[in-house]
Write a protein that holds these residues in place. Structure first.
Motif, PDB file in Angstrom:
ATOM      1  N   ILE A  79     -28.546  54.861  28.402  1.00  0.00           N
ATOM      2  CA  ILE A  79     -29.199  54.130  27.312  1.00  0.00           C
ATOM      3  C   ILE A  79     -29.363  55.040  26.094  1.00  0.00           C
ATOM      4  O   ILE A  79     -29.077  54.642  24.966  1.00  0.00           O
ATOM      5  CB  ILE A  79     -30.558  53.572  27.780  1.00  0.00           C
ATOM      6  N   VAL A  80     -29.807  56.265  26.344  1.00  0.00           N
ATOM      7  CA  VAL A  80     -30.005  57.217  25.248  1.00  0.00           C
ATOM      8  C   VAL A  80     -28.686  57.485  24.540  1.00  0.00           C
ATOM      9  O   VAL A  80     -28.606  57.446  23.305  1.00  0.00           O
ATOM     10  CB  VAL A  80     -30.622  58.533  25.772  1.00  0.00           C
ATOM     11  N   LYS A  81     -27.623  57.738  25.308  1.00  0.00           N
ATOM     12  CA  LYS A  81     -26.321  58.037  24.706  1.00  0.00           C
ATOM     13  C   LYS A  81     -25.786  56.857  23.909  1.00  0.00           C
ATOM     14  O   LYS A  81     -25.283  57.019  22.801  1.00  0.00           O
ATOM     15  CB  LYS A  81     -25.322  58.455  25.781  1.00  0.00           C
ATOM     16  N   LYS A  82     -25.902  55.652  24.476  1.00  0.00           N
ATOM     17  CA  LYS A  82     -25.413  54.456  23.786  1.00  0.00           C
ATOM     18  C   LYS A  82     -26.160  54.270  22.472  1.00  0.00           C
ATOM     19  O   LYS A  82     -25.566  54.023  21.425  1.00  0.00           O
ATOM     20  CB  LYS A  82     -25.579  53.222  24.666  1.00  0.00           C
ATOM     21  N   ASN A  83     -27.479  54.395  22.525  1.00  0.00           N
ATOM     22  CA  ASN A  83     -28.270  54.220  21.317  1.00  0.00           C
ATOM     23  C   ASN A  83     -28.039  55.336  20.311  1.00  0.00           C
ATOM     24  O   ASN A  83     -28.060  55.084  19.098  1.00  0.00           O
ATOM     25  CB  ASN A  83     -29.754  54.078  21.652  1.00  0.00           C
ATOM     26  N   ALA A  84     -27.807  56.553  20.784  1.00  0.00           N
ATOM     27  CA  ALA A  84     -27.518  57.660  19.866  1.00  0.00           C
ATOM     28  C   ALA A  84     -26.235  57.391  19.098  1.00  0.00           C
ATOM     29  O   ALA A  84     -26.173  57.595  17.880  1.00  0.00           O
ATOM     30  CB  ALA A  84     -27.414  58.975  20.648  1.00  0.00           C
ATOM     31  N   VAL A  85     -25.206  56.895  19.797  1.00  0.00           N
ATOM     32  CA  VAL A  85     -23.944  56.553  19.134  1.00  0.00           C
ATOM     33  C   VAL A  85     -24.178  55.433  18.128  1.00  0.00           C
ATOM     34  O   VAL A  85     -23.711  55.499  16.981  1.00  0.00           O
ATOM     35  CB  VAL A  85     -22.861  56.161  20.167  1.00  0.00           C
ATOM     36  N   ASN A  86     -24.887  54.393  18.539  1.00  0.00           N
ATOM     37  CA  ASN A  86     -25.150  53.265  17.644  1.00  0.00           C
ATOM     38  C   ASN A  86     -25.934  53.693  16.411  1.00  0.00           C
ATOM     39  O   ASN A  86     -25.632  53.268  15.292  1.00  0.00           O
ATOM     40  CB  ASN A  86     -25.898  52.149  18.374  1.00  0.00           C
ATOM     41  N   ILE A  87     -26.926  54.534  16.608  1.00  0.00           N
ATOM     42  CA  ILE A  87     -27.722  55.011  15.471  1.00  0.00           C
ATOM     43  C   ILE A  87     -26.861  55.862  14.548  1.00  0.00           C
ATOM     44  O   ILE A  87     -26.893  55.700  13.328  1.00  0.00           O
ATOM     45  CB  ILE A  87     -28.951  55.803  15.965  1.00  0.00           C
ATOM     46  N   ARG A  88     -26.073  56.757  15.119  1.00  0.00           N
ATOM     47  CA  ARG A  88     -25.216  57.640  14.318  1.00  0.00           C
ATOM     48  C   ARG A  88     -24.196  56.826  13.523  1.00  0.00           C
ATOM     49  O   ARG A  88     -23.982  57.072  12.339  1.00  0.00           O
ATOM     50  CB  ARG A  88     -24.518  58.663  15.211  1.00  0.00           C
ATOM     51  N   GLN A  89     -23.582  55.826  14.158  1.00  0.00           N
ATOM     52  CA  GLN A  89     -22.571  55.017  13.483  1.00  0.00           C
ATOM     53  C   GLN A  89     -23.193  53.955  12.586  1.00  0.00           C
ATOM     54  O   GLN A  89     -22.614  53.577  11.580  1.00  0.00           O
ATOM     55  CB  GLN A  89     -21.655  54.333  14.501  1.00  0.00           C
ATOM     56  N   GLY A  90     -24.328  53.440  12.997  1.00  0.00           N
ATOM     57  CA  GLY A  90     -24.979  52.384  12.243  1.00  0.00           C
ATOM     58  C   GLY A  90     -24.449  50.990  12.571  1.00  0.00           C
ATOM     59  O   GLY A  90     -24.825  50.019  11.911  1.00  0.00           O
ATOM     60  N   TRP A  91     -23.587  50.863  13.567  1.00  0.00           N
ATOM     61  CA  TRP A  91     -23.034  49.563  13.936  1.00  0.00           C
ATOM     62  C   TRP A  91     -22.488  49.626  15.362  1.00  0.00           C
ATOM     63  O   TRP A  91     -22.355  50.699  15.946  1.00  0.00           O
ATOM     64  CB  TRP A  91     -21.913  49.153  12.980  1.00  0.00           C
ATOM     65  N   GLU A  92     -22.188  48.435  15.911  1.00  0.00           N
ATOM     66  CA  GLU A  92     -21.484  48.310  17.179  1.00  0.00           C
ATOM     67  C   GLU A  92     -20.671  47.028  17.141  1.00  0.00           C
ATOM     68  O   GLU A  92     -20.947  46.134  16.338  1.00  0.00           O
ATOM     69  CB  GLU A  92     -22.439  48.298  18.379  1.00  0.00           C
ATOM     70  N   MET A  93     -19.683  46.954  17.971  1.00  0.00           N
ATOM     71  CA  MET A  93     -18.853  45.752  18.043  1.00  0.00           C
ATOM     72  C   MET A  93     -19.568  44.720  18.919  1.00  0.00           C
ATOM     73  O   MET A  93     -20.090  45.068  19.975  1.00  0.00           O
ATOM     74  CB  MET A  93     -17.476  46.069  18.615  1.00  0.00           C
ATOM     75  N   ARG A  94     -19.594  43.466  18.443  1.00  0.00           N
ATOM     76  CA  ARG A  94     -20.193  42.362  19.193  1.00  0.00           C
ATOM     77  C   ARG A  94     -19.359  41.113  18.961  1.00  0.00           C
ATOM     78  O   ARG A  94     -18.670  40.999  17.961  1.00  0.00           O
ATOM     79  CB  ARG A  94     -21.611  42.054  18.708  1.00  0.00           C
ATOM     80  N   ASN A  95     -19.479  40.166  19.872  1.00  0.00           N
ATOM     81  CA  ASN A  95     -18.906  38.846  19.647  1.00  0.00           C
ATOM     82  C   ASN A  95     -19.872  38.078  18.755  1.00  0.00           C
ATOM     83  O   ASN A  95     -21.034  37.880  19.119  1.00  0.00           O
ATOM     84  CB  ASN A  95     -18.699  38.095  20.966  1.00  0.00           C
ATOM     85  N   ILE A  96     -19.380  37.672  17.593  1.00  0.00           N
ATOM     86  CA  ILE A  96     -20.198  36.966  16.610  1.00  0.00           C
ATOM     87  C   ILE A  96     -19.627  35.557  16.435  1.00  0.00           C
ATOM     88  O   ILE A  96     -18.414  35.391  16.292  1.00  0.00           O
ATOM     89  CB  ILE A  96     -20.174  37.694  15.240  1.00  0.00           C
ATOM     90  N   LYS A  97     -20.499  34.559  16.445  1.00  0.00           N
ATOM     91  CA  LYS A  97     -20.055  33.180  16.225  1.00  0.00           C
ATOM     92  C   LYS A  97     -19.534  33.059  14.796  1.00  0.00           C
ATOM     93  O   LYS A  97     -20.136  33.573  13.849  1.00  0.00           O
ATOM     94  CB  LYS A  97     -21.193  32.205  16.461  1.00  0.00           C
ATOM     95  N   CYS A  98     -18.401  32.371  14.673  1.00  0.00           N
ATOM     96  CA  CYS A  98     -17.739  32.204  13.379  1.00  0.00           C
ATOM     97  C   CYS A  98     -17.295  30.752  13.215  1.00  0.00           C
ATOM     98  O   CYS A  98     -17.161  30.019  14.184  1.00  0.00           O
ATOM     99  CB  CYS A  98     -16.519  33.119  13.292  1.00  0.00           C
ATOM    100  N   THR A  99     -17.041  30.393  11.969  1.00  0.00           N
ATOM    101  CA  THR A  99     -16.542  29.056  11.651  1.00  0.00           C
ATOM    102  C   THR A  99     -15.167  29.189  11.011  1.00  0.00           C
ATOM    103  O   THR A  99     -14.993  29.972  10.069  1.00  0.00           O
ATOM    104  CB  THR A  99     -17.504  28.334  10.688  1.00  0.00           C
ATOM    105  N   ILE A 140     -32.517  58.479  36.290  1.00  0.00           N
ATOM    106  CA  ILE A 140     -32.286  59.377  35.158  1.00  0.00           C
ATOM    107  C   ILE A 140     -30.946  59.055  34.514  1.00  0.00           C
ATOM    108  O   ILE A 140     -30.838  59.002  33.281  1.00  0.00           O
ATOM    109  CB  ILE A 140     -32.358  60.853  35.609  1.00  0.00           C
ATOM    110  N   ALA A 141     -29.924  58.806  35.327  1.00  0.00           N
ATOM    111  CA  ALA A 141     -28.596  58.475  34.797  1.00  0.00           C
ATOM    112  C   ALA A 141     -28.646  57.182  33.981  1.00  0.00           C
ATOM    113  O   ALA A 141     -27.990  57.079  32.935  1.00  0.00           O
ATOM    114  CB  ALA A 141     -27.578  58.358  35.933  1.00  0.00           C
ATOM    115  N   GLU A 142     -29.405  56.192  34.443  1.00  0.00           N
ATOM    116  CA  GLU A 142     -29.552  54.941  33.692  1.00  0.00           C
ATOM    117  C   GLU A 142     -30.164  55.217  32.317  1.00  0.00           C
ATOM    118  O   GLU A 142     -29.686  54.711  31.303  1.00  0.00           O
ATOM    119  CB  GLU A 142     -30.466  53.961  34.436  1.00  0.00           C
ATOM    120  N   HIS A 143     -31.209  56.028  32.300  1.00  0.00           N
ATOM    121  CA  HIS A 143     -31.873  56.340  31.034  1.00  0.00           C
ATOM    122  C   HIS A 143     -30.958  57.172  30.122  1.00  0.00           C
ATOM    123  O   HIS A 143     -30.955  56.963  28.910  1.00  0.00           O
ATOM    124  CB  HIS A 143     -33.197  57.057  31.281  1.00  0.00           C
ATOM    125  N   GLU A 144     -30.215  58.090  30.715  1.00  0.00           N
ATOM    126  CA  GLU A 144     -29.274  58.887  29.917  1.00  0.00           C
ATOM    127  C   GLU A 144     -28.228  57.993  29.258  1.00  0.00           C
ATOM    128  O   GLU A 144     -27.871  58.200  28.093  1.00  0.00           O
ATOM    129  CB  GLU A 144     -28.568  59.929  30.793  1.00  0.00           C
TER     130      GLU A 144
END
Length: 118
Positions: free
Chosen positions: A59-79, A53-57
């Motif tokens: 995931i739900v919390k992480k996705n809720a934040v991402n959906i609310r914000q509309g973005w997340e920080m990631r390492n993106i390949k750049c030139t 249940i904690a694992e699913h919670e």
């Protein structure tokens, strides 16, 4: 008329024999052991389910934040593009082509080019 007799049952107090007490004690001890085992199994299962249940919670919390914000920080390949003639330093995202850094080369960067001949 002569007296008659018949058999019946009455709900009355009964005192157990020592053998009956010993048998009930044995059965009770076995039941206590089985009860303890079942309780321990229940605790183990509850812990496992709580962890799931904690694992699913999470995931739900992480996705809720991402959906609310509309973005997340990631390492993106750049030139990185260094133009020593123009003295500029530019960084573009490889996924979108977006220019994210556009600045002049620092003196240190210009000196490195001179030392290495790039």
């Amino acid at each position: 008329m002569e007296p008659t007799t018949e058999k019946t049952e009455q709900y009355l107090k009964y005192t157990f024999t020592s053998e009956e007490v010993a048998d009930m004690s044995q059965k009770m001890a076995q039941a206590v052991d089985q009860m303890d085992s079942a309780q321990n199994q229940k605790k183990s299962v509850v812990k496992q389910l709580d962890a799931r249940i904690a694992e699913h919670e999470a995931i739900v919390k992480k996705n809720a934040v991402n959906i609310r914000q509309g973005w997340e920080m990631r390492n993106i390949k750049c030139t990185i593009r260094r133009d020593f003639e123009k003295g500029t330093y530019k960084v573009n995202r490889d996924d979108t082509g977006e220019l994210i850094i556009d600045r002049l080369l620092t003196e240190g960067e210009l000196q490195l080019q001179m030392v290495h001949g790039n």
